[in-house]
Design a protein around this motif. Structure first.
Motif, PDB file in Angstrom:
ATOM      1  N   ILE A  16     -52.903  38.497 -17.903  1.00 38.54           N
ATOM      2  CA  ILE A  16     -51.555  38.980 -17.591  1.00 38.54           C
ATOM      3  C   ILE A  16     -50.495  38.019 -18.119  1.00 38.54           C
ATOM      4  CG2 ILE A  16     -49.953  39.547 -15.719  1.00 38.54           C
ATOM      5  CD1 ILE A  16     -52.362  40.439 -14.073  1.00 38.54           C
ATOM      6  N   SER A  17     -50.710  36.716 -17.917  1.00 38.52           N
ATOM      7  CA  SER A  17     -49.716  35.728 -18.340  1.00 38.52           C
ATOM      8  C   SER A  17     -49.562  35.673 -19.852  1.00 38.52           C
ATOM      9  CB  SER A  17     -50.099  34.339 -17.809  1.00 38.52           C
ATOM     10  OG  SER A  17     -51.286  33.879 -18.413  1.00 38.52           O
ATOM     11  N   THR A  18     -50.632  35.997 -20.594  1.00 29.45           N
ATOM     12  CA  THR A  18     -50.579  35.929 -22.054  1.00 29.45           C
ATOM     13  C   THR A  18     -49.702  37.032 -22.639  1.00 29.45           C
ATOM     14  OG1 THR A  18     -52.835  35.066 -21.969  1.00 29.45           O
ATOM     15  CG2 THR A  18     -52.032  35.735 -24.111  1.00 29.45           C
ATOM     16  N   ILE A  19     -49.361  38.044 -21.843  1.00 27.10           N
ATOM     17  CA  ILE A  19     -48.473  39.106 -22.316  1.00 27.10           C
ATOM     18  C   ILE A  19     -47.137  38.533 -22.749  1.00 27.10           C
ATOM     19  CG2 ILE A  19     -47.207  41.190 -21.603  1.00 27.10           C
ATOM     20  CD1 ILE A  19     -49.505  41.831 -19.737  1.00 27.10           C
ATOM     21  N   MET A  60     -58.924  34.276 -11.830  1.00 27.91           N
ATOM     22  CA  MET A  60     -58.151  33.402 -12.700  1.00 27.91           C
ATOM     23  C   MET A  60     -58.045  33.975 -14.117  1.00 27.91           C
ATOM     24  SD  MET A  60     -59.020  29.589 -13.971  1.00 27.91           S
ATOM     25  CE  MET A  60     -60.191  30.356 -15.072  1.00 27.91           C
ATOM     26  N   MET A  61     -59.146  34.512 -14.641  1.00 27.82           N
ATOM     27  CA  MET A  61     -59.120  35.073 -15.986  1.00 27.82           C
ATOM     28  C   MET A  61     -58.236  36.307 -16.054  1.00 27.82           C
ATOM     29  SD  MET A  61     -60.720  33.266 -18.152  1.00 27.82           S
ATOM     30  CE  MET A  61     -60.805  34.447 -19.493  1.00 27.82           C
ATOM     31  N   LEU A  62     -58.246  37.132 -14.999  1.00 27.73           N
ATOM     32  CA  LEU A  62     -57.378  38.299 -14.962  1.00 27.73           C
ATOM     33  C   LEU A  62     -55.915  37.881 -15.021  1.00 27.73           C
ATOM     34  CD1 LEU A  62     -56.912  41.330 -14.631  1.00 27.73           C
ATOM     35  CD2 LEU A  62     -57.067  41.006 -12.146  1.00 27.73           C
ATOM     36  N   LEU A  63     -55.572  36.860 -14.270  1.00 23.24           N
ATOM     37  CA  LEU A  63     -54.188  36.372 -14.280  1.00 23.24           C
ATOM     38  C   LEU A  63     -53.840  35.733 -15.621  1.00 23.24           C
ATOM     39  CD1 LEU A  63     -54.017  34.904 -10.672  1.00 23.24           C
ATOM     40  CD2 LEU A  63     -52.774  36.889 -11.540  1.00 23.24           C
ATOM     41  N   THR A 120     -49.201  32.433 -13.981  1.00 21.57           N
ATOM     42  CA  THR A 120     -49.734  31.113 -14.316  1.00 21.57           C
ATOM     43  C   THR A 120     -49.940  30.265 -13.064  1.00 21.57           C
ATOM     44  OG1 THR A 120     -48.661  31.150 -16.486  1.00 21.57           O
ATOM     45  CG2 THR A 120     -49.338  29.012 -15.639  1.00 21.57           C
ATOM     46  N   LEU A 121     -48.936  30.242 -12.196  1.00 28.87           N
ATOM     47  CA  LEU A 121     -49.051  29.459 -10.970  1.00 28.87           C
ATOM     48  C   LEU A 121     -50.142  30.014 -10.055  1.00 28.87           C
ATOM     49  CD1 LEU A 121     -45.266  28.847 -10.189  1.00 28.87           C
ATOM     50  CD2 LEU A 121     -46.887  27.282 -11.267  1.00 28.87           C
ATOM     51  N   LEU A 122     -50.214  31.341  -9.970  1.00 35.16           N
ATOM     52  CA  LEU A 122     -51.231  31.954  -9.121  1.00 35.16           C
ATOM     53  C   LEU A 122     -52.645  31.715  -9.651  1.00 35.16           C
ATOM     54  CD1 LEU A 122     -49.756  35.419  -8.051  1.00 35.16           C
ATOM     55  CD2 LEU A 122     -50.275  33.461  -6.579  1.00 35.16           C
ATOM     56  N   ALA A 123     -52.789  31.701 -10.973  1.00 36.36           N
ATOM     57  CA  ALA A 123     -54.121  31.516 -11.567  1.00 36.36           C
ATOM     58  C   ALA A 123     -54.729  30.192 -11.130  1.00 36.36           C
ATOM     59  CB  ALA A 123     -54.019  31.585 -13.092  1.00 36.36           C
ATOM     60  N   VAL A 124     -53.947  29.134 -11.223  1.00 35.73           N
ATOM     61  CA  VAL A 124     -54.469  27.822 -10.844  1.00 35.73           C
ATOM     62  C   VAL A 124     -54.666  27.728  -9.338  1.00 35.73           C
ATOM     63  CG1 VAL A 124     -54.100  25.345 -11.039  1.00 35.73           C
ATOM     64  CG2 VAL A 124     -53.254  26.860 -12.820  1.00 35.73           C
ATOM     65  N   ASP A 141     -50.230  16.504 -15.121  1.00 32.46           N
ATOM     66  CA  ASP A 141     -51.343  15.566 -15.072  1.00 32.46           C
ATOM     67  C   ASP A 141     -51.953  15.522 -13.671  1.00 32.46           C
ATOM     68  OD1 ASP A 141     -52.868  13.343 -16.422  1.00 32.46           O
ATOM     69  OD2 ASP A 141     -52.010  12.233 -14.739  1.00 32.46           O
ATOM     70  N   THR A 142     -51.100  15.589 -12.655  1.00 25.65           N
ATOM     71  CA  THR A 142     -51.581  15.607 -11.273  1.00 25.65           C
ATOM     72  C   THR A 142     -52.363  16.882 -10.983  1.00 25.65           C
ATOM     73  OG1 THR A 142     -49.657  14.303 -10.600  1.00 25.65           O
ATOM     74  CG2 THR A 142     -50.886  15.425  -8.859  1.00 25.65           C
ATOM     75  N   VAL A 143     -51.814  18.008 -11.440  1.00 28.77           N
ATOM     76  CA  VAL A 143     -52.489  19.288 -11.224  1.00 28.77           C
ATOM     77  C   VAL A 143     -53.836  19.325 -11.940  1.00 28.77           C
ATOM     78  CG1 VAL A 143     -52.349  21.767 -11.652  1.00 28.77           C
ATOM     79  CG2 VAL A 143     -50.338  20.543 -10.856  1.00 28.77           C
ATOM     80  N   SER A 144     -53.866  18.818 -13.176  1.00 27.80           N
ATOM     81  CA  SER A 144     -55.118  18.849 -13.930  1.00 27.80           C
ATOM     82  C   SER A 144     -56.171  17.939 -13.310  1.00 27.80           C
ATOM     83  CB  SER A 144     -54.863  18.424 -15.384  1.00 27.80           C
ATOM     84  OG  SER A 144     -54.429  17.078 -15.443  1.00 27.80           O
ATOM     85  N   GLU A 145     -55.727  16.821 -12.700  1.00 28.49           N
ATOM     86  CA  GLU A 145     -56.672  15.940 -12.034  1.00 28.49           C
ATOM     87  C   GLU A 145     -57.340  16.644 -10.859  1.00 28.49           C
ATOM     88  OE1 GLU A 145     -58.946  12.649 -11.494  1.00 28.49           O
ATOM     89  OE2 GLU A 145     -57.553  13.061 -13.139  1.00 28.49           O
ATOM     90  N   LEU A 146     -56.546  17.382 -10.099  1.00 29.74           N
ATOM     91  CA  LEU A 146     -57.111  18.152  -8.994  1.00 29.74           C
ATOM     92  C   LEU A 146     -58.028  19.248  -9.508  1.00 29.74           C
ATOM     93  CD1 LEU A 146     -57.226  18.726  -5.980  1.00 29.74           C
ATOM     94  CD2 LEU A 146     -55.195  20.140  -6.228  1.00 29.74           C
ATOM     95  N   TRP A 147     -57.620  19.847 -10.627  1.00 29.57           N
ATOM     96  CA  TRP A 147     -58.436  20.903 -11.247  1.00 29.57           C
ATOM     97  C   TRP A 147     -59.806  20.351 -11.660  1.00 29.57           C
ATOM     98  CZ3 TRP A 147     -57.482  26.077 -12.565  1.00 29.57           C
ATOM     99  CH2 TRP A 147     -58.364  26.636 -13.482  1.00 29.57           C
TER     100      TRP A 147
END
Length: 302
Positions: free
Chosen positions: A270-273, A264-267, A248-252, A149-155
């Motif tokens: 990759i994460s969806t693999i 972000m979309m490239l990562l 995932t962490l790098l994307a955000v 929730d904290t991360v999404s607020e910053l996002w």
């Protein structure tokens, strides 16, 4: 970022997600049919079914998030839709991570062979042990939800703050975000260590078993093959899990730091693999699923 590049990323991501939904759907369908037909289900099939169902939900959430972020980012400005997506993603991510971890523990307890009384006690109560681990993981869920929730607020601030103040705003938040990101990564440490421990103990059990076979001049038996198959399954999970967590962490982080949508979309691709590709590894590693899939492919071919 050009519209054509956005569409290209979304097409690739959608293809990955569709394959993942089909693979996990196949696992869930086969095990559910066997459950209804036989009136009972093994621990392994129950874990696989739960993992497949959770991953299907997770993949749909990722698909929704990708299209909103790529084509309608303004919908996240209000924050309500984003909070719902974050809640669903966090819950499904928690379930898939711990179902896969319990599967690694199951392989270890069922296949490994040690004479220590504590291991024998755990082996005789494998279903209870798995239930304790799975239910115990929900004590970590509130912490994970609070961090997300904290991360999404910053996002969301990336959409709310005017562009002229964006640099100053992000500079003030980067240190706080880095600390939050570190706490978020710690939520993955426990399942990772449990799976890694299961892999190492499986390897130790295989070494001991191989030495006993050599001393008794016995050819390689089914237990050796079971050890090797289990180790391959756990190793593949760990490798894909590491790629998933890092990407995932790098994307955000990179999106907040440099605001590059294409990175972000490239990562994300990759994460969806992990949730998509791991289902096919599970099918190949399970004799029942592999045989049914082979028959189905032959039927479709002709």
């Amino acid at each position: 970022m050009s519209f054509g590049m956005q569409v290209s990323f979304l097409v690739v991501l959608t293809g990955e997600l569709i394959l993942g939904i089909l693979g996990n759907g196949f696992i869930g369908l086969v095990n559910c049919i066997a459950w209804v037909r036989n009136g009972k289900v093994s621990s392994a099939d129950f874990i696989l079914t739960g993992l497949a169902m959770a991953r299907i939900t997770q993949l749909w959430v990722i698909l929704l998030d990708s299209f909103v972020m790529g084509l309608f980012p303004h919908l996240y400005a209000a924050g309500k839709l984003e909070k719902v997506v974050t809640l669903l993603w966090t819950l499904t991510n928690h379930l898939t991570t711990w179902f896969a971890t319990c599967l690694s523990i199951f392989y270890f307890l069922k296949i490994a062979n040690f004479s220590h009384f504590f291991f024998i006690w755990l082996k005789s109560r494998v279903n209870r042990v798995l239930l304790v681990f799975f239910l115990g993981s929900f004590f970590l869920l509130p912490v994970n939800l609070a961090i997300q929730d904290t991360v999404s607020e910053l996002w969301m601030n990336a959409y709310r703050v005017p562009e002229r103040n964006m640099t100053l705003h992000l500079d003030l938040k980067k240190i706080f975000y880095f600390k939050t990101l570190l706490l978020l990564s710690l939520t993955y440490v426990i399942p990772f260590l449990l799976s890694l421990t299961s892999l190492l103990l499986l390897f130790l059990s295989l070494v001991r078993h191989t030495k006993n076979l050599q001393l008794n001049l016995t050819a390689r038996d089914s237990s050796t093959e079971a050890h090797r198959r289990a180790m391959k399954m756990v190793t593949s999970f760990l490798l894909l899990f590491i790629i998933y967590v890092i990407s995932t962490l790098l994307a955000v982080w990179l999106f907040i730091k440099i605001q590059k949508y294409q990175v972000m979309m490239l990562l994300m691709v990759i994460s969806t693999i992990f949730p998509s590709g791991h289902s096919f590894i599970l099918i190949l590693g399970n004799s029942k699923l592999r045989q049914i899939a082979s028959r189905l492919l032959r039927y479709l071919k002709f």
